[in-house]
Design a protein around this motif. Structure first.
Motif, PDB file in Angstrom:
ATOM      1  N   VAL A  36     -15.069   7.614  25.929  1.00  0.00           N
ATOM      2  CA  VAL A  36     -14.404   8.002  24.685  1.00  0.00           C
ATOM      3  C   VAL A  36     -14.592   6.875  23.669  1.00  0.00           C
ATOM      4  N   ASP A  37     -14.871   7.261  22.448  1.00  0.00           N
ATOM      5  CA  ASP A  37     -15.003   6.301  21.353  1.00  0.00           C
ATOM      6  C   ASP A  37     -13.603   6.028  20.812  1.00  0.00           C
ATOM      7  N   LEU A  38     -13.066   4.873  21.163  1.00  0.00           N
ATOM      8  CA  LEU A  38     -11.690   4.553  20.768  1.00  0.00           C
ATOM      9  C   LEU A  38     -11.534   4.439  19.254  1.00  0.00           C
ATOM     10  N   ALA A  42      -8.971   6.694  17.295  1.00  0.00           N
ATOM     11  CA  ALA A  42      -7.934   6.045  16.485  1.00  0.00           C
ATOM     12  C   ALA A  42      -7.972   6.560  15.051  1.00  0.00           C
ATOM     13  N   LYS A  43      -9.172   6.788  14.537  1.00  0.00           N
ATOM     14  CA  LYS A  43      -9.289   7.308  13.176  1.00  0.00           C
ATOM     15  C   LYS A  43      -8.692   8.715  13.089  1.00  0.00           C
ATOM     16  N   ARG A  44      -8.958   9.555  14.097  1.00  0.00           N
ATOM     17  CA  ARG A  44      -8.380  10.902  14.127  1.00  0.00           C
ATOM     18  C   ARG A  44      -6.861  10.865  14.217  1.00  0.00           C
ATOM     19  N   LEU A  45      -6.348   9.898  14.977  1.00  0.00           N
ATOM     20  CA  LEU A  45      -4.900   9.793  15.165  1.00  0.00           C
ATOM     21  C   LEU A  45      -4.207   9.073  14.009  1.00  0.00           C
ATOM     22  N   GLY A  46      -4.980   8.360  13.195  1.00  0.00           N
ATOM     23  CA  GLY A  46      -4.388   7.621  12.086  1.00  0.00           C
ATOM     24  C   GLY A  46      -3.709   6.347  12.543  1.00  0.00           C
ATOM     25  N   GLY A  85     -17.975   2.358  36.762  1.00  0.00           N
ATOM     26  CA  GLY A  85     -19.424   2.292  36.975  1.00  0.00           C
ATOM     27  C   GLY A  85     -20.077   1.586  35.807  1.00  0.00           C
ATOM     28  N   ASP A  86     -21.037   2.251  35.184  1.00  0.00           N
ATOM     29  CA  ASP A  86     -21.710   1.652  34.029  1.00  0.00           C
ATOM     30  C   ASP A  86     -21.105   2.114  32.702  1.00  0.00           C
ATOM     31  N   LYS A  87     -19.999   2.844  32.758  1.00  0.00           N
ATOM     32  CA  LYS A  87     -19.345   3.358  31.553  1.00  0.00           C
ATOM     33  C   LYS A  87     -18.135   2.495  31.206  1.00  0.00           C
ATOM     34  N   ARG A  88     -17.860   2.448  29.902  1.00  0.00           N
ATOM     35  CA  ARG A  88     -16.682   1.710  29.415  1.00  0.00           C
ATOM     36  C   ARG A  88     -15.765   2.660  28.662  1.00  0.00           C
ATOM     37  N   ASN A  89     -14.472   2.365  28.697  1.00  0.00           N
ATOM     38  CA  ASN A  89     -13.457   3.161  28.002  1.00  0.00           C
ATOM     39  C   ASN A  89     -13.607   4.641  28.342  1.00  0.00           C
TER      40      ASN A  89
END
Length: 163
Positions: A36-38, A42-46, A85-89
Protein backbone atom coordinates in the motif's frame (compact mmCIF):
# COMPACT_ATOMS: atom_id res chain seq x y z
CA UNK A 1 -6.59 24.34 8.82
CA UNK A 2 -3.55 22.87 10.61
CA UNK A 3 -3.67 19.11 11.17
CA UNK A 4 -4.10 19.04 14.99
CA UNK A 5 -7.57 20.52 14.63
CA UNK A 6 -8.75 17.99 12.09
CA UNK A 7 -10.89 15.11 13.21
CA UNK A 8 -8.89 11.91 13.59
CA UNK A 9 -9.91 9.10 11.28
CA UNK A 10 -11.52 6.01 12.74
CA UNK A 11 -10.18 2.50 12.26
CA UNK A 12 -13.12 1.81 9.96
CA UNK A 13 -12.32 4.80 7.73
CA UNK A 14 -8.65 3.85 7.51
CA UNK A 15 -9.38 0.20 6.75
CA UNK A 16 -12.03 1.16 4.16
CA UNK A 17 -9.57 3.43 2.36
CA UNK A 18 -6.79 0.81 2.37
CA UNK A 19 -9.19 -1.90 1.25
CA UNK A 20 -10.52 0.22 -1.62
CA UNK A 21 -6.97 1.02 -2.73
CA UNK A 22 -5.72 -2.58 -2.63
CA UNK A 23 -8.68 -4.75 -3.65
CA UNK A 24 -7.85 -4.28 -7.35
CA UNK A 25 -4.42 -5.84 -6.84
CA UNK A 26 -5.72 -8.79 -4.85
CA UNK A 27 -5.14 -11.70 -5.37
CA UNK A 28 -1.78 -11.17 -6.94
CA UNK A 29 0.11 -14.44 -7.39
CA UNK A 30 -1.78 -16.06 -4.52
CA UNK A 31 -0.35 -13.55 -2.03
CA UNK A 32 -2.52 -12.26 0.80
CA UNK A 33 -0.13 -9.35 1.44
CA UNK A 34 -0.58 -6.34 -0.84
CA UNK A 35 1.67 -3.29 -0.82
CA UNK A 36 0.00 0.00 0.00
CA UNK A 37 1.22 3.49 -0.84
CA UNK A 38 0.99 5.22 2.52
CA UNK A 39 1.40 8.67 0.99
CA UNK A 40 -1.52 8.13 -1.40
CA UNK A 41 -3.64 6.64 1.40
CA UNK A 42 -2.82 9.56 3.70
CA UNK A 43 -3.75 12.00 0.96
CA UNK A 44 -7.12 10.26 0.49
CA UNK A 45 -7.73 10.32 4.24
CA UNK A 46 -6.61 13.93 4.62
CA UNK A 47 -3.88 13.20 7.16
CA UNK A 48 -0.11 12.98 7.26
CA UNK A 49 1.58 9.79 6.06
CA UNK A 50 3.63 9.61 9.26
CA UNK A 51 0.48 9.63 11.39
CA UNK A 52 -1.08 6.94 9.21
CA UNK A 53 2.06 4.82 9.52
CA UNK A 54 1.98 5.24 13.31
CA UNK A 55 -1.67 4.21 13.49
CA UNK A 56 -1.06 1.17 11.31
CA UNK A 57 2.22 -0.02 12.80
CA UNK A 58 2.03 0.89 16.47
CA UNK A 59 -1.72 0.77 17.07
CA UNK A 60 -3.74 -1.28 14.61
CA UNK A 61 -0.90 -3.63 13.67
CA UNK A 62 -0.59 -4.78 17.27
CA UNK A 63 -4.15 -4.35 18.56
CA UNK A 64 -5.87 -6.06 15.64
CA UNK A 65 -3.64 -9.13 15.57
CA UNK A 66 -5.14 -12.58 15.78
CA UNK A 67 -3.04 -14.79 18.03
CA UNK A 68 -3.00 -18.55 18.36
CA UNK A 69 -5.08 -19.48 21.44
CA UNK A 70 -2.67 -22.28 22.33
CA UNK A 71 0.50 -20.22 21.86
CA UNK A 72 0.03 -16.47 22.54
CA UNK A 73 3.45 -15.71 21.05
CA UNK A 74 2.37 -17.05 17.66
CA UNK A 75 0.57 -14.54 15.44
CA UNK A 76 -1.89 -16.07 12.99
CA UNK A 77 -3.03 -12.86 11.25
CA UNK A 78 -2.10 -9.20 11.30
CA UNK A 79 -3.58 -6.18 9.56
CA UNK A 80 -0.32 -4.43 8.70
CA UNK A 81 3.33 -5.38 8.47
CA UNK A 82 6.24 -3.12 7.73
CA UNK A 83 8.06 -5.80 5.74
CA UNK A 84 6.76 -9.08 4.30
CA UNK A 85 9.31 -10.85 2.12
CA UNK A 86 10.52 -8.38 -0.48
CA UNK A 87 7.50 -6.08 0.00
CA UNK A 88 7.26 -3.06 2.28
CA UNK A 89 4.20 -1.50 3.93
CA UNK A 90 1.78 -4.33 3.28
CA UNK A 91 -1.74 -5.13 4.45
CA UNK A 92 -3.36 -8.52 4.81
CA UNK A 93 -6.31 -8.04 2.44
CA UNK A 94 -8.51 -10.98 3.59
CA UNK A 95 -8.04 -10.05 7.25
CA UNK A 96 -8.74 -6.37 6.52
CA UNK A 97 -11.91 -7.41 4.64
CA UNK A 98 -13.07 -9.50 7.62
CA UNK A 99 -12.37 -6.72 10.13
CA UNK A 100 -14.00 -4.14 7.89
CA UNK A 101 -17.14 -6.25 7.50
CA UNK A 102 -17.41 -6.56 11.29
CA UNK A 103 -16.82 -2.83 11.84
CA UNK A 104 -19.37 -1.84 9.21
CA UNK A 105 -21.97 -4.21 10.67
CA UNK A 106 -21.38 -2.65 14.10
CA UNK A 107 -21.66 0.81 12.57
CA UNK A 108 -25.00 -0.04 10.90
CA UNK A 109 -26.31 -1.49 14.16
CA UNK A 110 -25.21 1.59 16.10
CA UNK A 111 -26.83 3.92 13.57
CA UNK A 112 -30.09 1.95 13.70
CA UNK A 113 -30.06 2.12 17.50
CA UNK A 114 -29.42 5.87 17.36
CA UNK A 115 -32.26 6.43 14.89
CA UNK A 116 -34.70 4.37 16.98
CA UNK A 117 -33.66 6.23 20.14
CA UNK A 118 -34.15 9.57 18.39
CA UNK A 119 -37.62 8.52 17.20
CA UNK A 120 -38.52 7.41 20.75
CA UNK A 121 -37.31 10.75 22.11
CA UNK A 122 -39.38 12.70 19.56
CA UNK A 123 -42.50 10.61 20.36
CA UNK A 124 -41.96 11.16 24.10
CA UNK A 125 -41.48 14.90 23.70
CA UNK A 126 -44.56 15.09 21.45
CA UNK A 127 -46.63 13.28 24.09
CA UNK A 128 -45.30 15.61 26.76
CA UNK A 129 -46.18 18.66 24.64
CA UNK A 130 -49.72 17.34 24.04
CA UNK A 131 -50.23 16.67 27.76
CA UNK A 132 -48.91 20.13 28.67
CA UNK A 133 -51.14 21.83 26.09
CA UNK A 134 -54.19 19.86 27.23
CA UNK A 135 -53.54 20.60 30.90
CA UNK A 136 -53.07 24.26 30.14
CA UNK A 137 -56.28 24.51 28.09
CA UNK A 138 -58.21 22.63 30.80
CA UNK A 139 -56.88 25.04 33.41
CA UNK A 140 -57.92 28.04 31.33
CA UNK A 141 -61.32 26.53 30.51
CA UNK A 142 -62.16 25.76 34.15
CA UNK A 143 -61.67 29.33 35.29
CA UNK A 144 -65.17 30.58 36.08
CA UNK A 145 -65.86 34.28 36.36
CA UNK A 146 -66.40 35.43 39.91
CA UNK A 147 -70.06 36.43 39.47
CA UNK A 148 -71.04 33.15 37.93
CA UNK A 149 -69.48 31.30 40.83
CA UNK A 150 -71.44 33.30 43.39
CA UNK A 151 -74.69 32.88 41.50
CA UNK A 152 -74.24 29.14 41.36
CA UNK A 153 -73.56 28.99 45.09
CA UNK A 154 -76.54 31.15 45.97
CA UNK A 155 -78.88 29.19 43.74
CA UNK A 156 -77.75 25.94 45.27
CA UNK A 157 -78.40 27.21 48.78
CA UNK A 158 -81.80 28.60 47.87
CA UNK A 159 -80.80 32.21 48.54
CA UNK A 160 -81.18 34.57 45.68
CA UNK A 161 -79.01 37.57 45.30
CA UNK A 162 -80.51 40.95 44.61
CA UNK A 163 -79.49 42.63 41.43
Amino acid sequence: MPWPWRRLKTDREILRTLYDMCIGEYPAKGEIWVEVDLYAAAKRLGCQAELLYGRLYFDMGTRLRHRDPKDPNKILASVYEKVAGDKRNVINVPYVAALLATMEADNRRNRATFVMSTIALVVSLSGLAVQYTKARSDAQGSVVPMGAQLGATSAASGVQSKR
